[in-house]
Design a protein around this motif. Sequence first.
Motif, PDB file in Angstrom:
ATOM      1  N   ASP A 145     117.820  53.610  11.547  1.00 22.77           N
ATOM      2  CA  ASP A 145     119.260  53.814  11.370  1.00 22.77           C
ATOM      3  C   ASP A 145     119.533  55.061  10.514  1.00 22.77           C
ATOM      4  OD1 ASP A 145     121.938  53.269  11.786  1.00 22.77           O
ATOM      5  OD2 ASP A 145     122.108  51.985  10.016  1.00 22.77           O
ATOM      6  N   LEU A 146     118.801  56.140  10.809  1.00 20.94           N
ATOM      7  CA  LEU A 146     118.952  57.399  10.077  1.00 20.94           C
ATOM      8  C   LEU A 146     119.321  58.566  10.994  1.00 20.94           C
ATOM      9  CD1 LEU A 146     115.888  57.253   7.634  1.00 20.94           C
ATOM     10  CD2 LEU A 146     118.314  57.174   7.001  1.00 20.94           C
ATOM     11  N   LEU A 147     119.681  58.264  12.243  1.00 21.62           N
ATOM     12  CA  LEU A 147     119.937  59.352  13.189  1.00 21.62           C
ATOM     13  C   LEU A 147     121.153  60.177  12.776  1.00 21.62           C
ATOM     14  CD1 LEU A 147     118.959  60.677  15.792  1.00 21.62           C
ATOM     15  CD2 LEU A 147     120.464  59.138  17.066  1.00 21.62           C
ATOM     16  N   TYR A 148     122.149  59.515  12.183  1.00 22.81           N
ATOM     17  CA  TYR A 148     123.355  60.222  11.747  1.00 22.81           C
ATOM     18  C   TYR A 148     123.547  60.028  10.244  1.00 22.81           C
ATOM     19  CZ  TYR A 148     124.521  60.602  16.696  1.00 22.81           C
ATOM     20  OH  TYR A 148     124.485  60.888  18.033  1.00 22.81           O
ATOM     21  N   GLY A 149     124.134  61.059   9.618  1.00 22.58           N
ATOM     22  CA  GLY A 149     124.433  60.979   8.196  1.00 22.58           C
ATOM     23  C   GLY A 149     125.922  61.157   7.958  1.00 22.58           C
ATOM     24  N   THR A 150     126.304  61.409   6.733  1.00 24.57           N
ATOM     25  CA  THR A 150     127.721  61.523   6.374  1.00 24.57           C
ATOM     26  C   THR A 150     128.189  62.965   6.277  1.00 24.57           C
ATOM     27  OG1 THR A 150     127.167  61.471   4.011  1.00 24.57           O
ATOM     28  CG2 THR A 150     127.644  59.363   5.094  1.00 24.57           C
ATOM     29  N   THR A 151     127.270  63.942   6.254  1.00 28.18           N
ATOM     30  CA  THR A 151     127.670  65.338   6.068  1.00 28.18           C
ATOM     31  C   THR A 151     127.925  66.071   7.368  1.00 28.18           C
ATOM     32  OG1 THR A 151     125.355  66.087   6.031  1.00 28.18           O
ATOM     33  CG2 THR A 151     126.366  65.489   3.915  1.00 28.18           C
ATOM     34  N   SER A 152     127.590  65.473   8.513  1.00 25.45           N
ATOM     35  CA  SER A 152     127.759  66.149   9.798  1.00 25.45           C
ATOM     36  C   SER A 152     127.887  65.106  10.904  1.00 25.45           C
ATOM     37  CB  SER A 152     126.569  67.066  10.085  1.00 25.45           C
ATOM     38  OG  SER A 152     126.652  67.616  11.382  1.00 25.45           O
ATOM     39  N   ASP A 153     128.639  65.484  11.955  1.00 28.79           N
ATOM     40  CA  ASP A 153     128.773  64.597  13.118  1.00 28.79           C
ATOM     41  C   ASP A 153     127.595  64.754  14.072  1.00 28.79           C
ATOM     42  OD1 ASP A 153     131.208  63.634  12.236  1.00 28.79           O
ATOM     43  OD2 ASP A 153     132.346  65.195  13.269  1.00 28.79           O
ATOM     44  N   LYS A 154     126.735  65.739  13.823  1.00 23.22           N
ATOM     45  CA  LYS A 154     125.601  65.981  14.702  1.00 23.22           C
ATOM     46  C   LYS A 154     124.433  65.061  14.352  1.00 23.22           C
ATOM     47  CE  LYS A 154     126.657  70.884  15.435  1.00 23.22           C
ATOM     48  NZ  LYS A 154     126.146  72.274  15.296  1.00 23.22           N
ATOM     49  N   ALA A 155     123.670  64.716  15.385  1.00 24.81           N
ATOM     50  CA  ALA A 155     122.478  63.890  15.162  1.00 24.81           C
ATOM     51  C   ALA A 155     121.417  64.716  14.431  1.00 24.81           C
ATOM     52  CB  ALA A 155     121.931  63.394  16.496  1.00 24.81           C
ATOM     53  N   ARG A 156     120.670  64.045  13.591  1.00 25.01           N
ATOM     54  CA  ARG A 156     119.573  64.716  12.896  1.00 25.01           C
ATOM     55  C   ARG A 156     118.402  64.951  13.851  1.00 25.01           C
ATOM     56  NH1 ARG A 156     120.561  60.430   8.146  1.00 25.01           N
ATOM     57  NH2 ARG A 156     121.667  61.742   6.644  1.00 25.01           N
ATOM     58  N   THR A 157     117.675  66.025  13.599  1.00 27.82           N
ATOM     59  CA  THR A 157     116.498  66.362  14.395  1.00 27.82           C
ATOM     60  C   THR A 157     115.395  66.808  13.438  1.00 27.82           C
ATOM     61  OG1 THR A 157     117.043  68.717  14.617  1.00 27.82           O
ATOM     62  CG2 THR A 157     118.023  67.206  16.232  1.00 27.82           C
ATOM     63  N   LEU A 158     114.288  67.244  13.987  1.00 25.55           N
ATOM     64  CA  LEU A 158     113.213  67.775  13.139  1.00 25.55           C
ATOM     65  C   LEU A 158     113.674  69.006  12.358  1.00 25.55           C
ATOM     66  CD1 LEU A 158     110.162  67.292  15.531  1.00 25.55           C
ATOM     67  CD2 LEU A 158     110.422  66.275  13.256  1.00 25.55           C
ATOM     68  N   TYR A 159     114.652  69.740  12.892  1.00 22.09           N
ATOM     69  CA  TYR A 159     115.182  70.895  12.158  1.00 22.09           C
ATOM     70  C   TYR A 159     115.898  70.464  10.887  1.00 22.09           C
ATOM     71  CZ  TYR A 159     114.139  73.868  16.162  1.00 22.09           C
ATOM     72  OH  TYR A 159     113.494  74.556  17.149  1.00 22.09           O
ATOM     73  N   SER A 160     116.352  69.210  10.841  1.00 24.06           N
ATOM     74  CA  SER A 160     117.042  68.713   9.645  1.00 24.06           C
ATOM     75  C   SER A 160     116.113  68.699   8.441  1.00 24.06           C
ATOM     76  CB  SER A 160     117.600  67.310   9.905  1.00 24.06           C
ATOM     77  OG  SER A 160     118.509  67.330  10.987  1.00 24.06           O
ATOM     78  N   LEU A 161     114.811  68.625   8.676  1.00 24.84           N
ATOM     79  CA  LEU A 161     113.852  68.662   7.565  1.00 24.84           C
ATOM     80  C   LEU A 161     113.833  70.031   6.911  1.00 24.84           C
ATOM     81  CD1 LEU A 161     111.119  66.688   9.465  1.00 24.84           C
ATOM     82  CD2 LEU A 161     112.407  65.843   7.481  1.00 24.84           C
ATOM     83  N   ARG A 162     114.046  71.077   7.693  1.00 17.92           N
ATOM     84  CA  ARG A 162     114.154  72.434   7.133  1.00 17.92           C
ATOM     85  C   ARG A 162     115.422  72.539   6.291  1.00 17.92           C
ATOM     86  NH1 ARG A 162     112.842  77.971   7.861  1.00 17.92           N
ATOM     87  NH2 ARG A 162     114.606  79.332   8.281  1.00 17.92           N
ATOM     88  N   HIS A 163     116.515  71.928   6.776  1.00 21.27           N
ATOM     89  CA  HIS A 163     117.754  71.944   6.006  1.00 21.27           C
ATOM     90  C   HIS A 163     117.616  71.112   4.728  1.00 21.27           C
ATOM     91  CE1 HIS A 163     118.813  73.680   9.718  1.00 21.27           C
ATOM     92  NE2 HIS A 163     119.150  72.584  10.355  1.00 21.27           N
ATOM     93  N   PHE A 164     116.861  70.020   4.819  1.00 14.68           N
ATOM     94  CA  PHE A 164     116.591  69.215   3.621  1.00 14.68           C
ATOM     95  C   PHE A 164     115.817  70.049   2.597  1.00 14.68           C
ATOM     96  CE2 PHE A 164     113.422  66.601   1.366  1.00 14.68           C
ATOM     97  CZ  PHE A 164     114.267  65.788   0.614  1.00 14.68           C
ATOM     98  N   TYR A 165     114.835  70.788   3.079  1.00 10.18           N
ATOM     99  CA  TYR A 165     114.045  71.648   2.183  1.00 10.18           C
ATOM    100  C   TYR A 165     114.956  72.656   1.475  1.00 10.18           C
ATOM    101  CZ  TYR A 165     110.690  75.226   0.697  1.00 10.18           C
ATOM    102  OH  TYR A 165     109.977  76.131  -0.041  1.00 10.18           O
ATOM    103  N   ALA A 166     115.826  73.317   2.240  1.00 11.27           N
ATOM    104  CA  ALA A 166     116.724  74.313   1.648  1.00 11.27           C
ATOM    105  C   ALA A 166     117.659  73.660   0.634  1.00 11.27           C
ATOM    106  CB  ALA A 166     117.524  75.002   2.744  1.00 11.27           C
ATOM    107  N   THR A 167     118.181  72.502   0.990  1.00 12.11           N
ATOM    108  CA  THR A 167     119.096  71.799   0.092  1.00 12.11           C
ATOM    109  C   THR A 167     118.424  71.450  -1.231  1.00 12.11           C
ATOM    110  OG1 THR A 167     120.271  70.842   1.980  1.00 12.11           O
ATOM    111  CG2 THR A 167     120.576  69.768  -0.143  1.00 12.11           C
ATOM    112  N   MET A 168     117.211  70.925  -1.157  1.00 12.73           N
ATOM    113  CA  MET A 168     116.498  70.529  -2.373  1.00 12.73           C
ATOM    114  C   MET A 168     116.131  71.734  -3.228  1.00 12.73           C
ATOM    115  SD  MET A 168     116.380  67.253  -2.646  1.00 12.73           S
ATOM    116  CE  MET A 168     118.057  67.335  -2.004  1.00 12.73           C
ATOM    117  N   GLU A 169     115.753  72.829  -2.570  1.00 12.90           N
ATOM    118  CA  GLU A 169     115.397  74.027  -3.342  1.00 12.90           C
ATOM    119  C   GLU A 169     116.621  74.600  -4.046  1.00 12.90           C
ATOM    120  OE1 GLU A 169     112.143  75.218  -3.862  1.00 12.90           O
ATOM    121  OE2 GLU A 169     111.955  73.181  -3.085  1.00 12.90           O
TER     122      GLU A 169
END
Length: 404
Positions: free
Chosen positions: A330-354
């Motif tokens: 139950d992690l396909l969608y989050g609250t910050t975007s209407d788009k489904a998460r993909t493997l590219y979301s891990l790159r965005h997670f990396y940028a966000t954390m940095e």
Amino acid sequence: MPTKSVQIIPSVAVLYKRERSGVWQLRVKLADGKWHRLTTREHELDAAKERALDLYYETRAKQQANLPAASRRFSNVAKLVIQQMEAELAAGRGKSVYRTYISVLNNTLIPYFGRMNVDTITPQVMTGFEQWREQQTNKPIPASTITNHNTMLNKVFEVAVQHGWASREKLPTLTNKGRKSDVRPTFSLQEYRRLVQRLRHWHRNGRTERTRQMRELLRDYVLILANTGMRHGTEALNLKWKHIEWYVDLRREQYLQFTVSGKTGARQLIAKHQVARYLQRIKGRFDDLACYTLDELLDKRVDEYVFRLRDGTRTQNLHQSFEQFLRDCDLLYGTTSDKARTLYSLRHFYATMELYRGRNIHQLAVQMGTSVGMLEQHYSKLTPMLLAEQFAGTRSEKDIAAAH
């Protein structure tokens, strides 16, 4: 070579015929001393002389109005631009984005502008192009698409100006009113921790051996993406053991350095320390690699892909396994975007954390192989979340507010 010539205006305008051609050609000397060639399209000399005088005075008028004496069709200049990019790609100097640019020229710009002379592309022509472009898609055009179009239009204009086929002052100024990109889907830190915990056991539930191997590989693939900022796909899937090495700084501290090649060409990035543990786990699945320590394996510069299934085969379907995993959790969608998460979301997670950790945005752009502008465009809306503590204030400030 000309077989005969006739002076229309001595040393300035000369009619001539080429071998095996019945049409009279005209050479006109320009103000800078260069000769400009034109065709009269006439076979008879008298008619050619009359046409030659018209062409001569038209050429002079263009120069006085700061217009190019000669022009070229957009398609011809665009093909020259394509040849230049293809030559750079073949020589290993071109950026991978050149392939996108070549597609833009072939599939969008040449079909519309191809038969026009470059110097006839006015703001009014551009308005017509923008309307045509929207009709082709029947929906708002993303700003990133318009940026690619503008980049290639400007490149064609630049080449035309360099060759004297267009005047810079007469060319239109391009704008971008495209649909702005949404915030890219990512994970919160809590969601990422939940994701990591579920991945530890999820691979054991596969129905077939291949499914279990896919899920086993996916676990380490996800962890490495999230701890390097690598792009899923070309950068990650083409990574080989020989592309990984230890980088030792002046303090004798060592760090894992990856050399990846993708959208922006080859670059080096530094992985988080825990990535060494994930690499250890991957190499342990293969008998021919398990006998080496990680240091020995990296020293050997082994020419094998890192991300392979336990049976040694490669897969292009990790994105499908990841989508199924996110659905199960139950992690396909989050609250910050209407788009489904993909493997590219891990790159965005990396940028966000940095960014949350206070990394310099210029240094982060180099690490991730992107631009500062791209980071600002996609992550500026996350700033309040990243600085939540500063915006919320201290607990003592909360008590003071309550007292009032």
